[in-house]
Design a protein around this motif. Structure first.
Motif, PDB file in Angstrom:
ATOM      1  N   THR A  19       0.845  -1.203   0.000  1.00 57.76           N
ATOM      2  CA  THR A  19       0.000   0.000   0.000  1.00 57.76           C
ATOM      3  C   THR A  19       0.878   1.250   0.000  1.00 57.76           C
ATOM      4  N   ARG A  20       1.839   1.305   0.921  1.00 52.46           N
ATOM      5  CA  ARG A  20       2.718   2.468   1.031  1.00 52.46           C
ATOM      6  C   ARG A  20       3.516   2.692  -0.237  1.00 52.46           C
ATOM      7  N   GLN A  21       4.115   1.631  -0.760  1.00 56.34           N
ATOM      8  CA  GLN A  21       4.961   1.757  -1.947  1.00 56.34           C
ATOM      9  C   GLN A  21       4.157   2.181  -3.171  1.00 56.34           C
ATOM     10  N   THR A  22       2.956   1.660  -3.299  1.00 51.51           N
ATOM     11  CA  THR A  22       2.119   2.033  -4.441  1.00 51.51           C
ATOM     12  C   THR A  22       1.683   3.488  -4.330  1.00 51.51           C
ATOM     13  N   ALA A  23       1.285   3.910  -3.139  1.00 52.27           N
ATOM     14  CA  ALA A  23       0.901   5.313  -2.939  1.00 52.27           C
ATOM     15  C   ALA A  23       2.082   6.239  -3.214  1.00 52.27           C
ATOM     16  N   GLU A  24       3.255   5.836  -2.759  1.00 49.62           N
ATOM     17  CA  GLU A  24       4.448   6.648  -3.010  1.00 49.62           C
ATOM     18  C   GLU A  24       4.722   6.768  -4.506  1.00 49.62           C
ATOM     19  N   ALA A  25       4.663   5.653  -5.210  1.00 48.44           N
ATOM     20  CA  ALA A  25       4.932   5.667  -6.655  1.00 48.44           C
ATOM     21  C   ALA A  25       3.917   6.534  -7.394  1.00 48.44           C
ATOM     22  N   LEU A  26       2.651   6.406  -7.044  1.00 47.87           N
ATOM     23  CA  LEU A  26       1.619   7.203  -7.714  1.00 47.87           C
ATOM     24  C   LEU A  26       1.773   8.688  -7.391  1.00 47.87           C
ATOM     25  N   ALA A  27       2.113   8.999  -6.144  1.00 48.57           N
ATOM     26  CA  ALA A  27       2.318  10.405  -5.778  1.00 48.57           C
ATOM     27  C   ALA A  27       3.528  10.989  -6.499  1.00 48.57           C
ATOM     28  N   ARG A  28       4.566  10.179  -6.704  1.00 51.22           N
ATOM     29  CA  ARG A  28       5.737  10.656  -7.456  1.00 51.22           C
ATOM     30  C   ARG A  28       5.361  10.979  -8.898  1.00 51.22           C
ATOM     31  N   VAL A  29       4.463  10.197  -9.467  1.00 55.36           N
ATOM     32  CA  VAL A  29       3.978  10.502 -10.821  1.00 55.36           C
ATOM     33  C   VAL A  29       3.219  11.817 -10.772  1.00 55.36           C
ATOM     34  N   GLY A  30       2.318  11.954  -9.805  1.00 56.34           N
ATOM     35  CA  GLY A  30       1.662  13.222  -9.529  1.00 56.34           C
ATOM     36  C   GLY A  30       0.638  13.704 -10.539  1.00 56.34           C
ATOM     37  N   THR A  31       0.264  12.868 -11.494  1.00 54.88           N
ATOM     38  CA  THR A  31      -0.731  13.286 -12.485  1.00 54.88           C
ATOM     39  C   THR A  31      -2.134  13.199 -11.896  1.00 54.88           C
ATOM     40  N   LEU A  32      -3.071  13.785 -12.591  1.00 57.20           N
ATOM     41  CA  LEU A  32      -4.465  13.717 -12.173  1.00 57.20           C
ATOM     42  C   LEU A  32      -4.918  12.261 -12.047  1.00 57.20           C
ATOM     43  N   ALA A  33      -4.578  11.445 -13.040  1.00 59.82           N
ATOM     44  CA  ALA A  33      -4.982  10.034 -13.017  1.00 59.82           C
ATOM     45  C   ALA A  33      -4.345   9.292 -11.850  1.00 59.82           C
ATOM     46  N   ALA A  34      -3.073   9.553 -11.567  1.00 59.30           N
ATOM     47  CA  ALA A  34      -2.371   8.856 -10.491  1.00 59.30           C
ATOM     48  C   ALA A  34      -2.936   9.235  -9.124  1.00 59.30           C
ATOM     49  N   VAL A  35      -3.120  10.513  -8.889  1.00 60.75           N
ATOM     50  CA  VAL A  35      -3.636  10.964  -7.594  1.00 60.75           C
ATOM     51  C   VAL A  35      -5.101  10.557  -7.435  1.00 60.75           C
ATOM     52  N   ARG A  36      -5.840  10.522  -8.532  1.00 59.15           N
ATOM     53  CA  ARG A  36      -7.237  10.073  -8.461  1.00 59.15           C
ATOM     54  C   ARG A  36      -7.307   8.621  -8.005  1.00 59.15           C
ATOM     55  N   LEU A  37      -6.362   7.801  -8.425  1.00 60.58           N
ATOM     56  CA  LEU A  37      -6.324   6.411  -7.960  1.00 60.58           C
ATOM     57  C   LEU A  37      -6.100   6.343  -6.447  1.00 60.58           C
ATOM     58  N   ILE A  38      -5.220   7.183  -5.941  1.00 64.70           N
ATOM     59  CA  ILE A  38      -5.019   7.220  -4.490  1.00 64.70           C
ATOM     60  C   ILE A  38      -6.324   7.632  -3.810  1.00 64.70           C
ATOM     61  N   ALA A  39      -6.983   8.644  -4.363  1.00 64.28           N
ATOM     62  CA  ALA A  39      -8.239   9.110  -3.778  1.00 64.28           C
ATOM     63  C   ALA A  39      -9.315   8.024  -3.813  1.00 64.28           C
ATOM     64  N   LEU A  40      -9.416   7.316  -4.920  1.00 59.17           N
ATOM     65  CA  LEU A  40     -10.393   6.231  -5.014  1.00 59.17           C
ATOM     66  C   LEU A  40     -10.131   5.168  -3.954  1.00 59.17           C
ATOM     67  N   LEU A  42      -8.419   5.578  -1.140  1.00 59.39           N
ATOM     68  CA  LEU A  42      -8.613   6.178   0.171  1.00 59.39           C
ATOM     69  C   LEU A  42     -10.088   6.173   0.562  1.00 59.39           C
ATOM     70  N   ALA A  43     -10.949   6.379  -0.406  1.00 57.19           N
ATOM     71  CA  ALA A  43     -12.389   6.376  -0.141  1.00 57.19           C
ATOM     72  C   ALA A  43     -12.876   5.026   0.379  1.00 57.19           C
ATOM     73  N   GLU A  44     -12.159   3.955   0.051  1.00 63.15           N
ATOM     74  CA  GLU A  44     -12.537   2.608   0.473  1.00 63.15           C
ATOM     75  C   GLU A  44     -11.683   2.075   1.615  1.00 63.15           C
ATOM     76  N   ALA A  45     -10.629   2.765   1.946  1.00 60.77           N
ATOM     77  CA  ALA A  45      -9.611   2.245   2.862  1.00 60.77           C
ATOM     78  C   ALA A  45     -10.062   2.268   4.320  1.00 60.77           C
ATOM     79  N   ASP A  46      -9.553   1.286   5.072  1.00 57.53           N
ATOM     80  CA  ASP A  46      -9.700   1.346   6.523  1.00 57.53           C
ATOM     81  C   ASP A  46      -8.637   2.311   7.057  1.00 57.53           C
ATOM     82  N   ASP A  47      -8.666   2.557   8.350  1.00 57.99           N
ATOM     83  CA  ASP A  47      -7.740   3.536   8.935  1.00 57.99           C
ATOM     84  C   ASP A  47      -6.278   3.153   8.737  1.00 57.99           C
ATOM     85  N   SER A  48      -5.974   1.864   8.863  1.00 56.89           N
ATOM     86  CA  SER A  48      -4.593   1.419   8.699  1.00 56.89           C
ATOM     87  C   SER A  48      -4.093   1.679   7.282  1.00 56.89           C
TER      88      SER A  48
END
Length: 101
Positions: A19-40, A42-48
């Motif tokens: 989870t951490r590594q994928t979020a880091e990689a997507l944030a490094r890309v920083g595009t709308l599509a990449a950050v939207r994936l993190i947001a999607l 996050l909307a489903e994620a538990d607290d951990s």
């Protein structure tokens, strides 16, 4: 297809390091599509998982020589057609310190 795989990695129930590594990689890309994936995810994620996504985003922004403008992308996503993405984008924006460059 790739988006589904990336979402599955962000929400990996077996290993939050993925989870951490994928979020880091997507944030490094920083595009709308990449950050939207993190947001999607996050909307489903538990607290951990949310905490590990935040750690990944923090790591990406702290370790980059040229920072992607994740905050500005989150501002764009605050107008997304999906309410869950809008809410998650506001949360991610807070992780970045809330200031678009």
């Amino acid at each position: 297809m790739a988006a589904k795989v990336l979402l599955a990695l962000l929400l990996d129930v077996e290993d939050t390091a993925v989870t951490r590594q994928t979020a880091e990689a997507l944030a490094r890309v920083g595009t709308l599509a990449a950050v939207r994936l993190i947001a999607l995810a996050l909307a489903e994620a538990d607290d951990s998982h949310a905490d590990w996504m935040q750690t990944g985003v923090d790591d990406a922004l702290a370790g980059a020589d040229i920072l992607p403008d994740v905050a500005a992308v989150c501002v764009q996503l605050a107008g997304d057609g999906e309410a869950a993405v809008r809410r998650a984008a506001v949360e991610i924006l807070a992780w970045t310190g809330g200031a678009a460059r």
